[in-house]
Scaffold this motif. Structure first.
Motif, PDB file in Angstrom:
ATOM      1  N   UNK A 199       4.714   6.603  -5.659  1.00  0.00           N
ATOM      2  CA  UNK A 199       6.076   7.117  -5.565  1.00  0.00           C
ATOM      3  C   UNK A 199       6.179   8.397  -6.379  1.00  0.00           C
ATOM      4  N   UNK A 247      16.566   3.683  -9.801  1.00  0.00           N
ATOM      5  CA  UNK A 247      16.282   2.910 -11.000  1.00  0.00           C
ATOM      6  C   UNK A 247      17.295   3.262 -12.074  1.00  0.00           C
ATOM      7  N   UNK A 299       0.806  -1.213   0.000  1.00  0.00           N
ATOM      8  CA  UNK A 299       0.000   0.000   0.000  1.00  0.00           C
ATOM      9  C   UNK A 299       0.837   1.259   0.000  1.00  0.00           C
ATOM     10  N   UNK A 300       2.051   1.174   0.476  1.00  0.00           N
ATOM     11  CA  UNK A 300       2.878   2.380   0.460  1.00  0.00           C
ATOM     12  C   UNK A 300       3.584   2.558  -0.876  1.00  0.00           C
ATOM     13  N   UNK A 301       3.265   1.682  -1.818  1.00  0.00           N
ATOM     14  CA  UNK A 301       3.895   1.731  -3.138  1.00  0.00           C
ATOM     15  C   UNK A 301       5.406   1.706  -2.985  1.00  0.00           C
ATOM     16  N   UNK A 302       5.893   0.856  -2.104  1.00  0.00           N
ATOM     17  CA  UNK A 302       7.292   0.926  -1.762  1.00  0.00           C
ATOM     18  C   UNK A 302       8.213   0.369  -2.830  1.00  0.00           C
ATOM     19  N   UNK A 303       7.781  -0.630  -3.518  1.00  0.00           N
ATOM     20  CA  UNK A 303       8.643  -1.226  -4.521  1.00  0.00           C
ATOM     21  C   UNK A 303       7.813  -1.403  -5.779  1.00  0.00           C
ATOM     22  N   UNK A 304       8.240  -0.802  -6.848  1.00  0.00           N
ATOM     23  CA  UNK A 304       7.457  -0.824  -8.079  1.00  0.00           C
ATOM     24  C   UNK A 304       8.207  -1.582  -9.153  1.00  0.00           C
ATOM     25  N   UNK A 327      14.348   5.032  -3.749  1.00  0.00           N
ATOM     26  CA  UNK A 327      14.649   3.975  -4.696  1.00  0.00           C
ATOM     27  C   UNK A 327      15.464   4.532  -5.853  1.00  0.00           C
TER      28      UNK A 327
END
Lengths: 114, 115
Positions: free
Chosen positions: B104, B36, A97-102, B34
């Motif tokens: 994000x 990328x 839900x925290x969109x932590x890893x996309x 993050x």
């Protein structure tokens, strides 16, 4: 492991025509789904996102997407494209839900025919 | 809206040198960032997760000694490409999750060209 597939590498449509970009995902739980657009040499812009609720999601610039759990799909649509819509489109799935890893799909390049 | 900046936006360097890329959050704090990498005409591939105050977590196949990540504060993460080679030429993009937003926020990217 989660994954995203965009089967179309490149699509060309005429200006004013309708558009549908395909996206299929693989994820064990309820996915958090996104569509991003990237213009040449630019960063990413979020078009829309889905977490729960209404399976038809409205986004910016006249885009919408429909989540279909039975088909594991999250296709992006626009009724009438404009020349400025020419860009690279990425479908993505988030881990929680925290969109932590996309995880991103491979992208679909959209060209507009005058 | 949220703003994420990256510096520099574009850098050209000679093979063997090191390049530092900054990712900065301008209006919110992020314990996680993050990184990328995007090669020409390809998708974004997650390289690593940068955690404030602790070691970064690298994705499989990404050399941690080559891509040094430092997340020294809640608004700044840096990626250093050490001993860069032409195959490291790519578009590097950072992103930050923001609590309560369920998405994000991406930086504008840094284009690295190694000669």
């Amino acid at each position: 492991a989660q994954s995203v597939t965009q089967p179309d590498i490149h699509i060309t449509v005429s200006e004013g025509a309708s558009l549908e970009l395909r996206c299929n995902y693989s994820y064990g739980a309820t996915p958090y789904l996104f569509w991003y657009v990237q213009s040449p040499g630019q960063g990413l812009q979020l078009l829309l996102k889905y977490f729960s609720g209404d399976t038809l999601v409205q986004g910016i610039k006249g885009f919408e997407a429909e989540f279909k759990r039975s088909q594991s799909s999250f296709n992006l649509r626009k009724p009438s494209v404009h020349w400025s819509d020419a860009a690279e489109y990425f479908c993505a799935v988030g881990e929680d839900s925290s969109a932590s890893k996309i995880i991103f799909g491979s992208g679909t390049r959209l060209s507009i025919r005058p | 809206g949220a703003v994420v900046s990256q510096h520099p936006s574009r850098v050209i360097c000679k093979s063997g040198t090191s390049v530092k890329i900054e990712c900065r959050s301008l209006d919110f704090q992020a314990t996680t960032m993050f990184w990328y990498r995007q090669f020409p005409k390809q998708s974004l591939m997650l390289m690593a997760t940068s955690n404030e105050g602790s070691k970064a977590t690298y994705e499989q196949g990404v050399e941690k000694d080559k891509f040094l990540i430092n997340h020294a504060s809640l608004t700044l993460s840096t990626l250093t490409v050490t001993s860069a080679h032409p195959e490291d030429s790519s578009f590097y993009i950072c992103s930050l999750p923001r609590q309560g937003y369920n998405e994000q926020f991406f930086g504008p990217g840094t284009r690295l060209t190694v000669l």
